[in-house]
Design a protein around this motif. Structure first.
Motif, mmCIF file in Angstrom:
data_model
loop_
_atom_site.group_PDB
_atom_site.id
_atom_site.type_symbol
_atom_site.label_atom_id
_atom_site.label_comp_id
_atom_site.label_asym_id
_atom_site.label_seq_id
_atom_site.Cartn_x
_atom_site.Cartn_y
_atom_site.Cartn_z
ATOM 1 N N PHE A 155 0.855 -1.187 0.000
ATOM 2 C CA PHE A 155 0.000 0.000 0.000
ATOM 3 C C PHE A 155 0.888 1.232 0.000
ATOM 4 O O PHE A 155 1.802 1.353 0.819
ATOM 5 N N GLY A 156 0.654 2.137 -0.948
ATOM 6 C CA GLY A 156 1.478 3.337 -1.059
ATOM 7 C C GLY A 156 0.724 4.585 -0.644
ATOM 8 O O GLY A 156 -0.491 4.691 -0.826
ATOM 9 N N ASN A 157 1.454 5.549 -0.095
ATOM 10 C CA ASN A 157 0.855 6.788 0.378
ATOM 11 C C ASN A 157 1.864 7.919 0.224
ATOM 12 O O ASN A 157 3.081 7.691 0.259
ATOM 13 N N ILE A 158 1.364 9.124 0.041
ATOM 14 C CA ILE A 158 2.225 10.295 -0.117
ATOM 15 C C ILE A 158 2.430 10.985 1.231
ATOM 16 O O ILE A 158 1.474 11.197 1.973
ATOM 17 N N PHE A 159 3.685 11.343 1.529
ATOM 18 C CA PHE A 159 3.996 12.044 2.770
ATOM 19 C C PHE A 159 4.950 13.200 2.513
ATOM 20 O O PHE A 159 5.869 13.093 1.692
ATOM 21 N N SER A 160 4.715 14.284 3.239
ATOM 22 C CA SER A 160 5.691 15.367 3.276
ATOM 23 C C SER A 160 6.855 14.903 4.143
ATOM 24 O O SER A 160 6.649 14.261 5.177
ATOM 25 N N VAL A 161 8.076 15.224 3.724
ATOM 26 C CA VAL A 161 9.262 14.753 4.438
ATOM 27 C C VAL A 161 10.293 15.863 4.548
ATOM 28 O O VAL A 161 10.192 16.900 3.888
ATOM 29 N N SER A 162 11.277 15.624 5.373
ATOM 30 C CA SER A 162 12.426 16.521 5.482
ATOM 31 C C SER A 162 13.568 15.751 6.134
ATOM 32 O O SER A 162 13.354 15.037 7.111
ATOM 33 N N ASP A 163 14.752 15.912 5.580
ATOM 34 C CA ASP A 163 15.915 15.283 6.212
ATOM 35 C C ASP A 163 16.696 16.290 7.037
ATOM 36 O O ASP A 163 17.801 16.016 7.484
ATOM 37 N N GLY A 164 16.083 17.466 7.238
ATOM 38 C CA GLY A 164 16.723 18.513 8.026
ATOM 39 C C GLY A 164 16.361 19.878 7.480
ATOM 40 O O GLY A 164 15.799 20.002 6.387
#
Length: 290
Positions: A155-164
């Protein structure tokens, strides 16, 4: 002959008067109709305006909050009336709190990286991977589903991310999530996941006329274990996410948001023709995206 002519004129006049009466009646009836998707319903007086706003359902729970991230939008009638009134003349009945159940999203300024340079050379795979992990604002997270109809399937989903923050890349993706999300439910059952970024998110592939599936339009998949961020790095996770996605600070608190991160086990990259690269974690973390 004269009598017949007079009778004919009289009949024609009566028909004309009858036609005018019918047209007048139709015009009056038409005033009480409201056009909705090329179909009309009869409505009397102010009922037409009220009927326009009775089809919206209760706002979903995610839109109900006390801090104003989502604001109600005016219905078309308010926009029309407002154009003929001064702001102070708009009545309370037309106020956003009661005018409509339709919500609009208030955008805020995002502190993006001050200068996004061109991608590193494709042969420098570790740098390309770090570049994509840092400058991507969102990605596609794949989990093993716990939903009844697709239990055990991907199951795939979109997420906002940040590595810093913009000036501090760690290579570790951070997330701001809610237990109400199906993906979080999946992760509590099986915590391993894959996060995919595409260089098509930015302008590079479009300017080069590369299709998103073209090998030269880089794709990065980070695989590992999703864990909740501990108290020792909670401040950094907040800075990482909120500096890149400031509107998150105002998301409804009733959804019990919390921070997670992906502890990497594999870095998979395709950024050129001729195959893929599986980058050693040590090389990945030593590389710089700047």
């Amino acid at each position: 002959m004269i009598n017949k002519h007079a009778a004919r004129v009289k009949v024609n006049a009566m028909l004309l008067l009858h036609l005018v009466s019918v047209l007048t009646a139709l015009a009056r009836v038409g005033e009480s109709y409201t056009l909705r998707s090329a179909v009309s319903w009869a409505a009397a007086g102010d009922a037409a305006e009220e009927e326009l706003d009775t089809h919206s359902d209760e706002a979903p729970a995610v839109l109900v909050d006390n801090i104003g991230i989502w604001k109600p939008a005016y219905p078309s009638s308010v926009y029309r009336d407002a154009s003929e009134k001064k702001p102070e003349q708009v009545s309370k009945s037309e106020d956003v709190s009661s005018a409509s159940r339709v919500f609009s999203y208030r955008m805020e300024e995002v502190k993006a990286p001050s200068s996004v340079s061109a991608p590193p050379p494709h042969e420098d795979t570790a740098r390309v991977a770090r570049y994509m992990a840092h400058y991507s604002d969102w990605g596609h997270l794949a989990t093993i589903s716990t939903q009844e109809q697709i239990k055990g399937l991907p199951f795939g989903n979109i997420f906002s991310v940040s590595d810093g923050p913009a000036d501090n890349s760690t290579g570790v993706p951070y997330f701001y999530v809610t237990p109400m999300d199906n993906t979080v439910t999946d992760l509590r059952s099986f915590p391993f996941a894959s996060l995919t970024f595409s260089e098509a998110e930015g302008d590079f592939c479009r300017k080069q006329v590369y299709d998103p599936e073209d090998p030269r339009c880089a794709r990065l998949t980070l695989t590992g274990k999703m864990v909740e961020v501990g108290p020792e790095e909670l401040d950094f996770a907040k800075e990482a996410m909120f500096s890149r996605h400031p509107v998150m600070k105002k998301w409804p608190p009733g959804h019990n948001w919390f921070f997670m991160k992906l502890v990497l086990q594999q870095v998979w990259l395709q950024d050129w023709v001729g195959g893929v690269s599986v980058i050693q974690l040590e090389e990945y973390f030593k590389a710089s995206p700047f």
